[in-house]
Design a protein around this motif. Structure first.
Motif, PDB file in Angstrom:
ATOM      1  N   ASP A  68     -15.669  15.168  28.206  1.00 49.63           N
ATOM      2  CA  ASP A  68     -15.844  14.074  27.266  1.00 49.63           C
ATOM      3  C   ASP A  68     -16.448  14.554  25.939  1.00 49.63           C
ATOM      4  O   ASP A  68     -17.464  14.038  25.485  1.00 49.63           O
ATOM      5  CB  ASP A  68     -16.741  13.006  27.920  1.00 49.63           C
ATOM      6  CG  ASP A  68     -16.390  11.608  27.419  1.00 49.63           C
ATOM      7  OD1 ASP A  68     -15.197  11.360  27.134  1.00 49.63           O
ATOM      8  OD2 ASP A  68     -17.305  10.787  27.297  1.00 49.63           O
ATOM      9  N   CYS A  69     -15.792  15.522  25.330  1.00 53.82           N
ATOM     10  CA  CYS A  69     -16.313  16.057  24.073  1.00 53.82           C
ATOM     11  C   CYS A  69     -16.214  14.977  22.988  1.00 53.82           C
ATOM     12  O   CYS A  69     -15.150  14.383  22.792  1.00 53.82           O
ATOM     13  CB  CYS A  69     -15.530  17.294  23.670  1.00 53.82           C
ATOM     14  SG  CYS A  69     -15.478  18.528  24.989  1.00 53.82           S
ATOM     15  N   TYR A 128     -16.042  14.834  19.774  1.00 57.55           N
ATOM     16  CA  TYR A 128     -15.162  14.934  18.603  1.00 57.55           C
ATOM     17  C   TYR A 128     -13.676  14.907  18.959  1.00 57.55           C
ATOM     18  O   TYR A 128     -12.826  14.960  18.089  1.00 57.55           O
ATOM     19  CB  TYR A 128     -15.457  16.238  17.847  1.00 57.55           C
ATOM     20  CG  TYR A 128     -15.487  17.434  18.785  1.00 57.55           C
ATOM     21  CD1 TYR A 128     -14.316  18.044  19.183  1.00 57.55           C
ATOM     22  CD2 TYR A 128     -16.702  17.912  19.312  1.00 57.55           C
ATOM     23  CE1 TYR A 128     -14.329  19.098  20.069  1.00 57.55           C
ATOM     24  CE2 TYR A 128     -16.726  18.969  20.202  1.00 57.55           C
ATOM     25  CZ  TYR A 128     -15.538  19.563  20.574  1.00 57.55           C
ATOM     26  OH  TYR A 128     -15.554  20.590  21.468  1.00 57.55           O
ATOM     27  N   ARG A 162     -10.678  13.134  24.910  1.00 59.88           N
ATOM     28  CA  ARG A 162     -11.804  13.040  25.833  1.00 59.88           C
ATOM     29  C   ARG A 162     -11.588  11.901  26.839  1.00 59.88           C
ATOM     30  O   ARG A 162     -10.919  10.893  26.559  1.00 59.88           O
ATOM     31  CB  ARG A 162     -13.099  12.829  25.062  1.00 59.88           C
ATOM     32  CG  ARG A 162     -13.129  11.529  24.295  1.00 59.88           C
ATOM     33  CD  ARG A 162     -14.435  11.446  23.593  1.00 59.88           C
ATOM     34  NE  ARG A 162     -14.589  10.157  22.945  1.00 59.88           N
ATOM     35  CZ  ARG A 162     -15.759   9.612  22.708  1.00 59.88           C
ATOM     36  NH1 ARG A 162     -16.856  10.236  23.089  1.00 59.88           N
ATOM     37  NH2 ARG A 162     -15.831   8.464  22.110  1.00 59.88           N
ATOM     38  N   ILE A 189      -8.580  19.402  30.527  1.00 62.24           N
ATOM     39  CA  ILE A 189      -8.993  19.952  31.819  1.00 62.24           C
ATOM     40  C   ILE A 189      -8.722  18.954  32.948  1.00 62.24           C
ATOM     41  O   ILE A 189      -9.296  17.879  32.992  1.00 62.24           O
ATOM     42  CB  ILE A 189     -10.470  20.375  31.756  1.00 62.24           C
ATOM     43  CG1 ILE A 189     -10.567  21.511  30.732  1.00 62.24           C
ATOM     44  CG2 ILE A 189     -10.975  20.829  33.122  1.00 62.24           C
ATOM     45  CD1 ILE A 189     -11.948  21.877  30.329  1.00 62.24           C
ATOM     46  N   GLU A 212     -15.800  26.190  19.199  1.00 57.09           N
ATOM     47  CA  GLU A 212     -15.888  24.749  18.899  1.00 57.09           C
ATOM     48  C   GLU A 212     -16.889  24.376  17.809  1.00 57.09           C
ATOM     49  O   GLU A 212     -16.546  23.714  16.852  1.00 57.09           O
ATOM     50  CB  GLU A 212     -16.185  23.889  20.141  1.00 57.09           C
ATOM     51  CG  GLU A 212     -15.261  24.136  21.329  1.00 57.09           C
ATOM     52  CD  GLU A 212     -13.859  23.573  21.148  1.00 57.09           C
ATOM     53  OE1 GLU A 212     -13.478  23.228  20.028  1.00 57.09           O
ATOM     54  OE2 GLU A 212     -13.130  23.520  22.154  1.00 57.09           O
TER      55      GLU A 212
HETATM   56  S1  SF4 Z   1      -9.445  18.429  25.712  1.00 56.06           S
HETATM   57 FE1  SF4 Z   1     -10.961  20.049  25.409  1.00 56.06          FE
HETATM   58  S2  SF4 Z   1     -12.158  19.414  23.625  1.00 56.06           S
HETATM   59 FE2  SF4 Z   1     -11.046  17.612  24.396  1.00 56.06          FE
HETATM   60  S3  SF4 Z   1     -12.442  16.612  25.771  1.00 56.06           S
HETATM   61 FE3  SF4 Z   1     -11.207  17.950  27.013  1.00 56.06          FE
HETATM   62  S4  SF4 Z   1     -12.387  19.846  27.089  1.00 56.06           S
HETATM   63 FE4  SF4 Z   1     -13.239  18.650  25.423  1.00 56.06          FE
END
Ligand code: SF4
Lengths: 244, 421
Positions: free
Chosen positions: B67-68, B70, B74, B111, B167
């Motif tokens: 849940d990044c 930016y 997410r 992920i 990142e």
């Molecule tokens: S795709 Fe990558 S940057 Fe985006 S939420 Fe998932 S791990 Fe984080």
């Protein structure tokens, strides 16, 4: 002014250069026959292509100047620029005097103009490596059309022969009515004019559509910059693209 | 879900990745195979934002358990989700490649389940391309943060380039905005890749048949403008990454506000593009012009000047070193003159061996005299009309009224010549 006129082939040009070095009457201009129009002030001399003479000039450039100079001359010839052939002649005159150092003489006007033209050709060659689009036509052949400013088709052929070695393809310069045809073994250059619609393979439409979607989605709206886009990919090439 | 829809979703989700380069690989085609690498890279198209399209830049899936803050993909965002199968992805790549749309594939992923499972899917797709389809075009793969080192090593055998994204410029920013990622595992993976690259390069000297490993090297990317970290920090980090891990490139991406509802992110109207551009210029100075980060910025000047390129800015702060005589200065010093680039510096050396350079000759060589004239003499003569006065020169080369258009203009020149992607 004495004007040498030749048949427009590379060996014709080299023959003209040969004559220019050995004849008493030095040309003020060297022109392809279709670029020459008669007028009161010019005195035309027609030069007939001669492979032996052309070979001599070819080897003299390679040995007495450099391989780079040879490449420059070829690129400048393919550029089809106005007065390009006269420029080549002047460059070679200087080259035979200076030897391999001629290309280091960047600040000399003839040299810098010739380099500029070569750069344009090299740049368009590189652009065409990326910008031509193959379309799958029935019979398992990939066909690409283009209309480059300079005559670069022969320069890009080896790249695609190496890369797309397991497919049949045709690259067609519509403007010059020439084409490179490759059959998974070797490529040949030939004359070509297509007068009717090509028989497009069904599968082709799917990938064209997906490619357009991809092209559209990959742009970041917040960073939109059509001017930048156009400066990299001038609109004169767009006609042969699929995505735009 | 049909192919077109998947491509729609998964390219939309991948577009914020900045790397687009397809350079650095000399991979040759095999008999009966398809594709090869072009060492200098080839752009196949330019999207509406003016960025080069060289690779099919796409996610394997945009389902993500993380849940990044930016990131569009997410977990907590409500967006359409999709996933490829390895077969679909390989088929798509091949078909785009045969039509000369692309140089290859840039494969990244959200992920799914866990980092290892995700990495395995990416490996499957790459293996299919390389081993079953005889594909020798370019592949750039993202190492999934936290994946097992054995999987990362395996992925590197199929890829031309691999990247682990930093990142954000600091560990603190990372733990704030990407709480499930951690800096030490990111750095660990980078170290692993860089060590493997060196080992395999050695092996290949003795065993020509040893499999290549990430032959085009590794890169990383970081977002600027999402956190208060300054340029000095970014440049020091960059310098460290080039030095320690031999990275090929560090990419900077101006923060694009995609998730506006978070209070952890700055409220900005548009991405800081000029700052991004200045960072690329400074990065270029580090990689090709022999500059050190501490020459470009320091505690007193922790941020790049947005109105002036970093080389001019440096020169103006070091006026005591100028003017230099273009007919005498050595290569390193020529490179430090604003308006003289690597190519023109080399040409100057070659040309003056033939005969002394004149001022007119300089412009034919490609020197940008508008900037250079203030910092050079040519056969002893100084051509700047302002004298060696810092303020006056600054004024003459910035022209504040046109700052923005100038900056975007520079971006044009800059991207073409320098990003080469
Ligand atoms: S795709 Fe990558 S940057 Fe985006 S939420 Fe998932 S791990 Fe984080």
């Amino acid at each position: 002014m004495i004007v040498y006129i030749y048949d427009g082939t590379f060996s014709g040009l080299l023959t003209a250069v040969y004559e220019a070095f050995y004849q008493k009457e030095k040309p003020g201009q060297i022109l392809k026959e279709w670029d020459y129009s008669q007028n009161l002030f010019s005195q035309p001399i027609y030069i007939y292509s001669d492979n032996d003479k052309a070979d001599k000039v070819f080897n003299a450039i390679k040995e007495r100047i450099s391989f780079t100079a040879l490449k420059n001359v070829y690129y400048a010839f393919l550029s089809e620029t106005d007065n390009g052939d006269t420029l080549i002649y002047n460059y070679l005159k200087l080259g035979l005097k200076m030897g391999k150092y001629v290309d280091g003489n960047y600040s000399h006007e003839t040299v810098s103009r010739l380099h500029e033209i070569c750069k344009k050709v090299a740049r368009e060659k590189h652009r065409m490596l990326g910008l031509i689009r193959f379309r799958l036509i029935r019979g398992d052949v990939y066909y690409a059309s283009m209309e480059p400013d300079h005559n670069v088709i022969a320069l890009i052929a080896p790249h695609f022969a190496r890369r797309m070695s397991d497919q049949n393809w045709i690259i067609h310069d519509i403007k010059r009515k020439t084409a490179i045809v490759y059959n998974q073994t070797e490529w040949v250059m030939t004359e070509l004019e297509v007068t009717q619609a090509l028989p497009i393979d069904e599968e082709e439409y799917l990938y064209q559509k997906v490619w357009k979607t991809y092209f559209d989605k990959i742009a970041i709206r917040e960073r939109k910059n059509p001017r930048l886009q156009k400066s990299f990919m001038p609109s004169r090439y767009w006609k042969h693209l699929i995505e735009i | 879900m049909n192919l077109e829809r998947k491509v729609e979703i998964l390219s939309e989700s991948a577009k914020y990745d900045v790397s687009c380069s397809s350079s650095g690989s000399k991979r040759k085609n095999t008999k009966g195979g398809l594709g090869n690498g072009a060492y200098a890279g080839i752009c196949h198209s330019w999207s509406e934002d003016g960025r080069c399209i060289s690779l099919l830049k796409i996610l394997y899936t945009n389902y993500c358990i993380y849940d990044c803050v930016y990131c569009v993909n997410r977990h907590s965002n409500d967006i359409p989700r999709a996933a490829f199968t390895p077969e679909e992805l390989a088929e798509l790549t091949i078909n785009f490649y045969r039509r000369n749309y692309i140089e290859g594939l840039f494969l990244s992923s959200g992920i799914i389940k866990n980092p290892d499972y995700t990495m395995e899917q990416l490996i499957k797709a790459m293996r299919l391309l390389r081993e079953n389809k005889g594909f020798n075009g370019y592949i750039h793969v993202k190492a999934i943060p936290g994946a097992d080192s054995r999987l990362i090593s395996l992925a590197g055998q199929y890829a031309d380039r691999m990247s682990v994204n930093i990142e954000l410029p600091t560990g603190k920013s990372l733990s704030m905005l990407a709480p499930q990622k951690n800096k030490s595992s990111i750095i660990g993976s980078m170290g692993l890749i860089s060590t493997r690259i060196k080992e395999v390069r050695e092996e290949r000297k003795t065993f020509k048949k040893a499999l290549p490993f990430v032959p085009a090297g590794q890169s990383t990317q970081l977002i600027v403008g999402a956190t208060p970290d300054d340029d000095l920090h970014v440049l020091n980090l960059t310098q460290g990454l080039y030095g320690r891990f031999g990275l090929k490139r560090v990419y900077y991406s101006a923060y694009v506000p995609v998730n506006t509802q978070s209070s952890l992110l700055p409220a900005i109207a548009s991405p800081p593009m000029v700052r991004e551009n200045r960072l690329y210029q400074a990065d270029w100075l580090l990689r090709f012009y022999g500059f050190k980060a501490e020459e470009i910025l320091d505690e007193k000047h922790p941020n790049l000047d947005l109105n002036l390129d970093p080389k001019s800015d440096w020169a103006l702060r070091n006026l005591h070193l100028f003017p230099v005589e273009v007919n005498k200065a050595d290569y390193e010093m020529l490179l430090r003159v604003p308006g003289i680039g690597v190519i023109s510096a080399r040409k100057i050396l070659a040309a003056r061996r033939v005969k002394a350079l004149t001022f007119d000759g300089l412009s034919r060589i490609g020197v940008v005299l508008k900037r250079a004239r203030h910092f050079i003499t040519c056969q002893g003569k100084y051509y700047g009309e302002r004298g060696l006065n810092e303020e006056l020169i600054r004024l003459s080369i910035t022209n504040t009224k046109r700052t923005f258009s100038q900056a975007s203009n520079q971006l044009t020149i800059f991207t073409e010549e320098f990003l080469g992607c």
